[in-house]
Design a protein around this motif. Structure first.
Motif, short mmCIF file in Angstrom:
data_model
loop_
_atom_site.label_atom_id
_atom_site.label_comp_id
_atom_site.label_asym_id
_atom_site.label_seq_id
_atom_site.Cartn_x
_atom_site.Cartn_y
_atom_site.Cartn_z
N ARG A 71 -22.32 -1.08 60.46
CA ARG A 71 -22.30 -2.63 59.74
C ARG A 71 -21.04 -3.24 60.32
N THR B 126 -21.72 -4.33 63.92
CA THR B 126 -22.73 -5.26 63.96
C THR B 126 -21.80 -6.74 63.76
N ASP C 108 -24.10 -15.48 52.62
CA ASP C 108 -25.23 -14.74 52.68
C ASP C 108 -25.35 -14.15 53.99
N ARG C 109 -24.74 -14.56 54.92
CA ARG C 109 -24.79 -13.66 56.29
C ARG C 109 -23.74 -12.42 56.28
N THR D 98 -22.70 -10.76 53.44
CA THR D 98 -23.33 -9.82 52.72
C THR D 98 -24.59 -8.95 53.17
N ARG D 99 -25.20 -9.68 53.93
CA ARG D 99 -26.58 -9.12 54.36
C ARG D 99 -25.97 -7.96 55.68
N THR D 100 -25.05 -8.47 56.54
CA THR D 100 -24.54 -7.70 57.58
C THR D 100 -23.68 -6.76 57.06
N GLY E 77 -23.27 -5.44 53.68
CA GLY E 77 -23.45 -4.94 52.62
C GLY E 77 -22.61 -5.00 51.34
N THR E 78 -21.81 -5.86 51.59
CA THR E 78 -20.88 -6.18 50.35
C THR E 78 -20.31 -7.94 50.45
N SER E 79 -20.00 -8.35 49.39
CA SER E 79 -19.38 -9.78 49.48
C SER E 79 -18.17 -10.03 50.32
#
Length: 315
Positions: free
Chosen positions: A197, A200, A240-241, A243-245, A247-249
């Motif tokens: 992650r 990425t 949003d991007r 957290t999705r990438t 895995g956490t805020s």
């Protein structure tokens, strides 16, 4: 104007681990043999010079290697390297006793396996991060584009580890950091989730800008609005991007990074708590203690006291 000089968050994460070379050996043995390495909180690595050994970690991870292949082991479980049918056990302590090499001269077999291997230890406070970065067993095959680069780095480690020269420890520490970074870049598909992650996110120009702020020299507080502005995104789209990438805020990620830094500073054992709190980005010792206790599970004072039972890392 608000952007700090470009910081590589992956490099900062590796630096926080403070890897230190613990051992280096060249091992050579004839015929069929096996060396069982005990459970140990170190990262092992090596390259095959000749032969076709197999590395096994219990029944879960196996890698068959050949000349030029490399392997990195982030496991704390016992593991075995062996070759040939019905292998003869070689005592682990005997295998690592000599800095140069071990030769099994009483076996008439013409088949010789030779490999160079080493291990390094991580700074105690953040050693648990290794499970987020390196898998239990990561082979890098000789035909991989990075194998030549990694092999060259390992040979440099071997040269420095076996000869006492001025600046030896500094060179070894930097080489190990480079090897860790190169390993992570080589096989991103084989890495644990956090490392995948992070790599990425670093490949995403917008998220990379925010990570540079978090890992760099910009002063907290890091709120989502400020990070989104540096990323060139709206607050909601950025959150949003991110957290999705990852895995956490964004705020949880930033807090965890600050606490990791604090753990490293607490290990120094000579910094006052107020200084640690401020350098980790907290406005007061009280705010620092509250955040630290929430993330780590104990207060900074209790954590520092637990470190007093551990040996000081070798420089």
């Amino acid at each position: 104007m608000g952007m700090p000089s470009e910081i590589d968050p992956l490099s900062r994460t590796i630096a926080l681990l403070r890897p230190r070379v613990l051992a280096w050996r060249v091992i050579e043995a004839r015929g069929s043999w096996a060396i069982a390495f005990p459970a140990n909180p170190v990262i092992s690595f090596g390259q095959i010079i000749s032969g076709n050994p197999t590395i096994k970690i219990g029944s879960t991870h196996t890698a068959s290697l050949t000349r030029g292949d490399l392997a990195f082991l982030g496991t704390t479980e016992p593991w075995v390297i062996e070759t040939g049918p019905n292998p003869r056990s070689i005592d682990f302590m005997t295998a690592i006793a000599e800095p140069a090499r071990l030769v099994q001269t009483d076996d008439p077999s013409p088949n010789v396996t030779c490999f160079m291997a080493g291990a390094f230890v991580l700074e105690a406070p953040n050693a648990t991060l290794v499970a987020d970065l390196i898998p239990p067993l990561l082979p890098v095959l000789h035909n991989d584009v990075a194998a030549e680069r990694l092999g060259m780095l390992l040979r440099l480690v071997g040269e420095e580890a076996t000869i006492t020269r001025p600046g030896r420890s500094l060179i070894l520490d930097r080489l190990i950091e480079i090897i860790l970074v190169e390993t992570l870049r080589t096989r991103p598909d084989a890495l644990p989730g956090h490392a995948q992650r992070l790599l990425t996110a670093l490949g995403d120009k917008k998220l990379a800008r925010a990570l540079q702020i978090i890992h760099g020299g910009a002063s907290p507080p890091w709120n989502v609005q400020r990070l989104a502005r540096h990323a060139g995104m709206s607050r909601s789209a950025f959150a949003d991007r991110f957290t999705r990438t990852l895995g956490t805020s964004p705020i949880n990620y930033a807090t965890q990074w600050r606490i990791n830094q604090a753990c490293s500073m607490l290990a120094s054992r000579d910094m006052p708590m107020l200084q640690i709190a401020h350098q980790a980005g907290f406005q007061s010792v009280s705010a620092f203690s509250t955040a630290f206790s929430r993330v780590v599970g104990v207060s900074p004072t209790a954590y520092a006291r637990s470190l007093e039972m551990l040996p000081v890392s070798a420089a």
